[in-house]
Design a protein around this motif. Structure first.
Motif, PDB file in Angstrom:
ATOM      1  N   ASN A 130       9.048  -8.359   1.028  1.00 51.06           N
ATOM      2  CA  ASN A 130      10.299  -8.322   1.584  1.00 51.06           C
ATOM      3  C   ASN A 130      11.203  -8.177   0.192  1.00 51.06           C
ATOM      4  OD1 ASN A 130       9.402  -8.291   3.863  1.00 51.06           O
ATOM      5  ND2 ASN A 130       9.858 -10.416   4.378  1.00 51.06           N
ATOM      6  N   SER A 131      11.056  -9.217  -0.751  1.00 47.43           N
ATOM      7  CA  SER A 131      11.648  -9.122  -2.123  1.00 47.43           C
ATOM      8  C   SER A 131      11.784  -7.904  -2.735  1.00 47.43           C
ATOM      9  CB  SER A 131      11.093 -10.264  -2.903  1.00 47.43           C
ATOM     10  OG  SER A 131      12.084 -10.375  -3.886  1.00 47.43           O
ATOM     11  N   TYR A 132      10.705  -7.258  -2.986  1.00 50.63           N
ATOM     12  CA  TYR A 132      10.635  -6.136  -3.642  1.00 50.63           C
ATOM     13  C   TYR A 132      11.340  -4.939  -2.841  1.00 50.63           C
ATOM     14  CZ  TYR A 132       8.757  -1.769  -5.774  1.00 50.63           C
ATOM     15  OH  TYR A 132       8.922  -0.565  -6.415  1.00 50.63           O
ATOM     16  N   ASN A 133      11.119  -5.019  -1.633  1.00 54.39           N
ATOM     17  CA  ASN A 133      12.022  -3.826  -0.855  1.00 54.39           C
ATOM     18  C   ASN A 133      13.619  -3.773  -0.729  1.00 54.39           C
ATOM     19  OD1 ASN A 133       9.504  -2.648  -0.062  1.00 54.39           O
ATOM     20  ND2 ASN A 133       9.250  -3.929   1.551  1.00 54.39           N
ATOM     21  N   PHE A 134      13.959  -4.989  -0.863  1.00 55.99           N
ATOM     22  CA  PHE A 134      15.407  -5.178  -0.845  1.00 55.99           C
ATOM     23  C   PHE A 134      16.034  -5.224  -2.210  1.00 55.99           C
ATOM     24  CE2 PHE A 134      14.342  -6.125   3.488  1.00 55.99           C
ATOM     25  CZ  PHE A 134      15.462  -5.634   4.240  1.00 55.99           C
ATOM     26  N   HIS A 135      15.181  -5.965  -3.369  1.00 56.02           N
ATOM     27  CA  HIS A 135      15.778  -6.190  -4.688  1.00 56.02           C
ATOM     28  C   HIS A 135      15.094  -5.648  -5.642  1.00 56.02           C
ATOM     29  CE1 HIS A 135      18.734  -9.144  -2.734  1.00 56.02           C
ATOM     30  NE2 HIS A 135      17.610  -9.594  -2.188  1.00 56.02           N
ATOM     31  N   GLY A 136      13.981  -4.730  -5.537  1.00 50.04           N
ATOM     32  CA  GLY A 136      13.133  -4.174  -6.539  1.00 50.04           C
ATOM     33  C   GLY A 136      12.353  -5.082  -7.294  1.00 50.04           C
TER      34      GLY A 136
ATOM     35  N   VAL B  47      14.586 -12.752  -3.380  1.00 49.70           N
ATOM     36  CA  VAL B  47      14.201 -13.286  -1.818  1.00 49.70           C
ATOM     37  C   VAL B  47      15.179 -12.366  -0.937  1.00 49.70           C
ATOM     38  CG1 VAL B  47      13.875 -15.877  -2.379  1.00 49.70           C
ATOM     39  CG2 VAL B  47      16.052 -14.910  -1.727  1.00 49.70           C
ATOM     40  N   TYR B  48      14.615 -12.052   0.443  1.00 44.89           N
ATOM     41  CA  TYR B  48      15.168 -11.333   1.599  1.00 44.89           C
ATOM     42  C   TYR B  48      16.185 -12.443   2.175  1.00 44.89           C
ATOM     43  CZ  TYR B  48      15.530  -9.349   6.082  1.00 44.89           C
ATOM     44  OH  TYR B  48      15.839  -8.766   7.282  1.00 44.89           O
ATOM     45  N   GLU B  49      17.475 -12.313   1.886  1.00 47.56           N
ATOM     46  CA  GLU B  49      18.412 -13.493   2.107  1.00 47.56           C
ATOM     47  C   GLU B  49      18.484 -13.851   3.564  1.00 47.56           C
ATOM     48  OE1 GLU B  49      19.083 -11.319  -0.130  1.00 47.56           O
ATOM     49  OE2 GLU B  49      19.797 -12.251  -1.936  1.00 47.56           O
ATOM     50  N   LEU B  50      18.660 -12.718   4.484  1.00 48.10           N
ATOM     51  CA  LEU B  50      18.779 -12.935   5.836  1.00 48.10           C
ATOM     52  C   LEU B  50      17.525 -13.467   6.364  1.00 48.10           C
ATOM     53  CD1 LEU B  50      20.226 -10.033   8.253  1.00 48.10           C
ATOM     54  CD2 LEU B  50      18.246 -11.310   8.872  1.00 48.10           C
ATOM     55  N   GLY B  51      16.156 -13.201   5.877  1.00 52.53           N
ATOM     56  CA  GLY B  51      15.016 -13.479   6.296  1.00 52.53           C
ATOM     57  C   GLY B  51      15.125 -15.190   6.034  1.00 52.53           C
ATOM     58  N   CYS B  52      15.733 -15.614   4.711  1.00 50.41           N
ATOM     59  CA  CYS B  52      16.069 -16.992   4.395  1.00 50.41           C
ATOM     60  C   CYS B  52      16.378 -17.678   5.548  1.00 50.41           C
ATOM     61  CB  CYS B  52      16.378 -17.270   3.141  1.00 50.41           C
ATOM     62  SG  CYS B  52      15.308 -16.149   1.733  1.00 50.41           S
TER      63      CYS B  52
ATOM     64  N   VAL C  68       0.935  -1.024  -0.107  1.00 51.39           N
ATOM     65  CA  VAL C  68       0.140  -0.014   0.144  1.00 51.39           C
ATOM     66  C   VAL C  68       0.855   1.279   0.033  1.00 51.39           C
ATOM     67  CG1 VAL C  68      -1.621   1.710   1.418  1.00 51.39           C
ATOM     68  CG2 VAL C  68      -1.839  -1.063   1.130  1.00 51.39           C
ATOM     69  N   GLY C  69       0.427   2.215  -0.902  1.00 49.25           N
ATOM     70  CA  GLY C  69       1.188   3.420  -1.051  1.00 49.25           C
ATOM     71  C   GLY C  69       2.470   3.408  -2.126  1.00 49.25           C
ATOM     72  N   GLU C  70       2.660   2.063  -2.809  1.00 50.70           N
ATOM     73  CA  GLU C  70       3.677   1.849  -3.562  1.00 50.70           C
ATOM     74  C   GLU C  70       3.015   2.122  -5.001  1.00 50.70           C
ATOM     75  OE1 GLU C  70       6.845   1.821  -4.044  1.00 50.70           O
ATOM     76  OE2 GLU C  70       7.542   1.297  -1.818  1.00 50.70           O
ATOM     77  N   GLU C  71       2.858   3.312  -5.508  1.00 50.75           N
ATOM     78  CA  GLU C  71       1.774   3.502  -6.706  1.00 50.75           C
ATOM     79  C   GLU C  71       1.903   2.765  -7.967  1.00 50.75           C
ATOM     80  OE1 GLU C  71      -0.887   5.324  -6.518  1.00 50.75           O
ATOM     81  OE2 GLU C  71      -0.364   5.498  -4.278  1.00 50.75           O
ATOM     82  N   LYS C  72       3.239   2.054  -8.048  1.00 48.97           N
ATOM     83  CA  LYS C  72       3.237   0.967  -9.287  1.00 48.97           C
ATOM     84  C   LYS C  72       2.578  -0.292  -9.059  1.00 48.97           C
ATOM     85  CE  LYS C  72       7.016  -1.251 -10.070  1.00 48.97           C
ATOM     86  NZ  LYS C  72       8.395  -1.583 -10.115  1.00 48.97           N
ATOM     87  N   PHE C  73       1.992  -0.448  -7.749  1.00 55.61           N
ATOM     88  CA  PHE C  73       1.335  -1.718  -7.601  1.00 55.61           C
ATOM     89  C   PHE C  73      -0.176  -1.515  -7.236  1.00 55.61           C
ATOM     90  CE2 PHE C  73       5.657  -2.913  -6.679  1.00 55.61           C
ATOM     91  CZ  PHE C  73       5.554  -4.236  -7.043  1.00 55.61           C
TER      92      PHE C  73
END
Length: 456
Positions: A416-422, A427-432, A366-371
């Motif tokens: 998380n993937s989008y926020n860390f890698h666009g 994947v969010y590696e630390l979370g993995c 929410v708030g990411e206009e491209k989505f």
């Protein structure tokens, strides 16, 4: 694919593709490791002859072969060939996250929603918008009977009258359309009172009570806007609410950060307060934030998960057991294949609705206009976004291919993937890394449970 590991005195072997779990002795553990390296039986005999007896090695190899023949060890991946069909599956909307309030009466330091504003403006969802959202859900749910509506924020209790009216409207529509609404609520507890608890116990299938653990931890991370802590206000209310839930679901749900890497103490503190359904999750934040988890913290975090798992075994034997959300795993049934491959259904089966009726793939977008996908009046207009999320699965993510936990996390969180890698297909590696540890602990707990049952 095989994953072997040792935890709390157990030698555990997971056959990833079948989901079969084996608790084995040292000999079988070693042989399976060598088989996984491509070794033949004669090579295994040669390598282990100084450690084990030849007859024991031969017997163990025979037993392992029997497990292979039974489809419980070294099994093939039967899902990969079905992935194209899976991506073309028909989907319907079955759940909405209603942002009933883009405002909050706390100022939590780690809040991705920016005190409820979500990169935009403070706002309350009107009854008219909420009503239209329920109509949209009914109209787009196909033949599916069971639907879910999550009241989310910000802080939903700041717009409580609208919540009640929407529940009433939903119950009316159930009868007209042969649907069943499962309503849920997430709250920080500040505005909780007896009337709200009574209504929620009647109408909410699940409530999430936001609390981070020990007083010093909670008050530091979840203060009021003027800086005062909220622990002393919310804890008695949450204890009363949890106790009043009876057989209905709830979670005392917290977040741990770099400020409390000893978070097992927070989980146990919540258990000592009387909560028996607990979820304390790692913060996900830009590494520049002072509270964000860093790679150097991972060994300590994994140590805490081990500590927590052992304490849970101990407490269960003492009659003081509790559930920890991230250690809950079903080894006999579990989610359907679709869930195992694609996760939560964001962007396809699950959508978020803003106070003014816009549709996004989930609350974290929410708030990411491209989505921005559409709105509750006109429906989903950006079908390309829907297709992108439908194509998002464990086989679309290169980093998931050799991960033993892929069918448990379903490829992880797209946001998380989008926020860390666009991109949502990363994947969010630390979370993995933390997810893998949690899966190991969860399986170990099942092994301990089985061992105790056998002992008894």
């Amino acid at each position: 694919m095989i994953h072997r590991y040792k935890n709390n005195g157990y030698n555990i072997v997971l056959d990833v593709n079948s989901g079969s779990v084996h608790v084995v002795d040292e000999l079988v553990y070693d042989i399976i490791g060598l088989l996984d390296q491509g070794k033949q039986e004669n090579e295994i005999q040669e390598e282990l002859k100084n450690t084990y007896k030849e007859d024991d090695i031969r017997t163990a190899c025979k037993e392992i072969q029997e497990l292979k023949d039974a489809g419980m060890l070294f099994t093939e991946d039967i899902y990969r060939n079905a992935i194209e069909h899976f991506k073309e599956r028909e989907t319907v909307v079955k759940a909405l996250c209603l942002h009933i309030a883009h405002d909050c009466n706390l100022a939590c330091r780690y809040c991705f929603a920016e005190e409820g504003e979500y990169h935009g403006r403070r706002a309350m969802m009107s009854y008219e918008v909420g009503k239209q959202a329920l109509d949209f859900l009914i109209a787009n749910s196909g033949n599916r009977k069971n639907l879910e509506v999550d009241f989310f924020g910000g802080e939903p209790l700041m717009n409580w009258d609208v919540v009640k009216k929407l529940v009433e409207y939903g119950r009316e529509q159930e009868k007209l359309h042969n649907k069943n609404f499962r309503f849920t609520l997430t709250t920080n507890g500040v505005l909780l009172n007896d009337e709200i608890m009574e209504f929620a116990n009647k109408e909410m299938a699940n409530v999430v009570l936001s609390i981070d653990g020990r007083k010093e931890v909670h008050d530091f991370m979840r203060p009021f806007r003027k800086g005062a802590g909220s622990y002393d206000l919310v804890v008695p209310k949450f204890q009363k609410f949890a106790e009043s839930r009876g057989e209905k679901s709830y979670y005392a749900r917290g977040t741990f950060t770099r400020h409390n890497l000893d978070f097992a103490e927070d989980v146990l503190h919540l258990a000592d307060l009387g909560f028996d359904q607990i979820s304390v999750e790692p913060v996900v934040a830009d590494e520049k934030e002072e509270y964000a988890l860093q790679w150097e913290d991972v060994p300590k975090i994994c140590e805490e998960y081990d500590k927590l798992a052992k304490e849970m075994i101990k407490r269960k034997k003492e009659g003081r057991g509790f559930n920890f959300f991230h250690f809950m795993i079903d080894l006999t049934g579990g989610p359907c294949v679709y869930k195992r491959l694609s996760g939560c259904g964001s962007g396809t089966e699950y959508l978020a609705v803003t106070p003014w009726g816009d549709l996004y793939p989930c609350h974290q977008f929410v708030g990411e206009e491209k989505f921005l996908m559409g709105n509750v009046w006109d429906g989903v207009k950006r079908t390309d976004i829907c297709k992108e999320f439908k194509d998002c699965n464990v086989y679309a993510k290169e980093k998931c291919q050799n991960c033993f936990a892929k069918f448990y996390c379903s490829g992880g969180c797209a946001a998380n993937s989008y926020n860390f890698h666009g991109a949502i297909n990363d994947v969010y590696e630390l979370g993995c890394e933390l997810q893998r540890k949690r899966v190991e602990c969860a399986i170990m707990l099942k092994a301990a449970e089985a061992a105790e049952a056998e002992e008894n």
